[in-house]
Design an enzyme around this catalytic site. Sequence first.
Site, PDB file in Angstrom:
ATOM      1  N   SER A  38     106.122  51.961  10.715  1.00 26.70           N
ATOM      2  CA  SER A  38     104.726  52.255  10.410  1.00 26.70           C
ATOM      3  C   SER A  38     104.406  53.713  10.784  1.00 26.70           C
ATOM      4  CB  SER A  38     103.848  51.249  11.166  1.00 26.70           C
ATOM      5  OG  SER A  38     102.550  51.245  10.669  1.00 26.70           O
ATOM      6  N   ASP A  67     104.730  43.973   2.164  1.00 25.66           N
ATOM      7  CA  ASP A  67     103.940  44.800   3.075  1.00 25.66           C
ATOM      8  C   ASP A  67     102.861  45.588   2.331  1.00 25.66           C
ATOM      9  OD1 ASP A  67     103.016  46.358   5.124  1.00 25.66           O
ATOM     10  OD2 ASP A  67     104.781  47.662   5.218  1.00 25.66           O
ATOM     11  N   HIS A 114     105.723  43.990   7.033  1.00 27.77           N
ATOM     12  CA  HIS A 114     105.690  45.301   7.700  1.00 27.77           C
ATOM     13  C   HIS A 114     106.900  45.480   8.639  1.00 27.77           C
ATOM     14  CE1 HIS A 114     103.440  48.890   8.315  1.00 27.77           C
ATOM     15  NE2 HIS A 114     103.029  48.638   9.530  1.00 27.77           N
TER      16      HIS A 114
END
Length: 470
Positions: free
Chosen positions: A155, A413, A438
């Site tokens: 991320s 995601d 994710h």
Amino acid sequence: MAAITFGVCILFILANLSYADFPYKVGYYNQYVDHYNLMSYGDKVFKEKYLYQDKYWGGDGSPIFFYAGNEGPIESFWTATGFVHEIAPEFKAYVVFPEHRFYGESLPFGNKSFEQPNLGLLSVAQAVADFTVFLTDLKAYLKAPNSKIIAFGGSYGGMLAAYIRYKHPNLVYGALAASAPVLMQDPKGPHDFFFKHVTKDFRDYNEKCYQQVKSAFAQQIELAMQGPSGLDVLVKKMRLCDKITQDWDFRLMQMWARNAFVLMAMLDYPYETSFLGPLPGNPVKVACDTIMAQEDPLIGLSKLVGVWYNSTGSEQCYNVSREFYYCADPTGCGNGPDAIAWNYQACSDLFLPSGSDNVTDMFPELVWNTDIRREYCQKTFNITPRIAWDAEEFMGLDLSFASNIIFSNGNLDPWMDGGVLKDVSSSVVAIMVEGGAHHLDLRASNKLDPPGVVKAREQEKKIIRYWLNN
Ligand SMILES: *[C@@H]1O[C@H](CO)[C@@H](O)[C@H](O)[C@H]1NC(C)=O
Ligand SMILES: *[C@@H]1O[C@H](CO)[C@@H](O)[C@H](O)[C@H]1NC(C)=O
Ligand SMILES: *[C@@H]1O[C@H](CO)[C@@H](O)[C@H](O)[C@H]1NC(C)=O
Ligand SMILES: *[C@@H]1O[C@H](CO)[C@@H](O)[C@H](O)[C@H]1NC(C)=O
């Protein structure tokens, strides 16, 4: 049948325990408060926390696996990044996870860190500089001039991993940037994808689920139009603790409800997890099954959001203002001090997705754009966002000058569309994780992993090995 399921379940829990608890040691590094202005803080330092594991390390020449800490206590990333711990022994790697400034314990000004102007020392550039001096010192301390550093991150941490490889190729040899929406950081990059993708995740599981969610949000609006009596019905059906008396209460409730979908889509892992909060396996499926089991869509919505907000089963009613913090990131900032730090980042140099529109997505129209954001940030922090700065300082849309970066993205995601989905060159490659939410690829292996993530991890390992051997 029941007995077999039970047996599998027990095995899985045991396997999970042994993987979840990757042991670490803790260190604190004297980190500069300000890398860029010697007249402001001079050589003033703060304690930056880091976690490490040196028991697999083969000494100078063996690699250093570094995880670029992101927006939270570093322990949670250590636990959620089992992939690195699992491959470290075969690579004889030293594993190290420094914490991001202003998160967890790494507070440059202690409990005054969130005051102005102290908070101004929180920036992407300062964080990358922290990692740069930390890693330089670590190599000297370990007497490991010949050890290659490989950066990992998920991320925002994946963005940092890509940035540090891009800016400091002499220090970091390669990077695995998992679910890193780097293209979103460019003002000309994608921003309108997020709630569309969240919607797709729910709709792909079941069309009726999508229809029910839309009806529930529409019913909220119909009730609101009826005035106080309608709002009372809404509060009762949604099981909210507090009455809705103003437009703002209503909007906050809509954002709070929407946020449960965001988290379940992002964290749609095939097994039970507790990354940003406890969730069952396949939460999108569980949430959809929950709303579809109810006649009344609004009661169904109340139960659906409970998969996230009432996962412990201990909430008598939903306290919207406690459970949801309105901030400059329409995908949510979480709670507590970390949320203030993230809100500041969302207001200063990060460029995050736009809001929902009830046209390309199933959510109420909750507009969020650069104008609204500017106004919010001026009011909240007295600053004007610099929306192009990170693209200018680090990485815009043209990645052809980069090398040795893997960009991995999972097709479940919602952040995927902000990332690099096609190979840029022979050494800047995109890996698609079929069936992955994710940064699933960074997590420890699990019996319930979809084949797509097993394959992605193999590819990633192969590329990292290639980097280390060349
Ligand atoms: C803030 O930190 C200082 C120094 O560590 C401590 O003495 C003080 O009690 C803290 N204040 C609060 C409100 O936590
Ligand atoms: C939370 O879950 C418990 C247990 O299932 C249930 O009794 C309670 O009503 C739920 N709370 C809300 C607000 O729905
Ligand atoms: C909801 O949370 C807020 C903020 O934490 C608190 O002030 C309020 O009393 C809570 N409401 C109820 C009904 O518990
Ligand atoms: C979404 O749009 C439809 C069609 O215009 C409308 O009927 C519905 O009330 C809207 N829903 C929300 C939550 O705004």
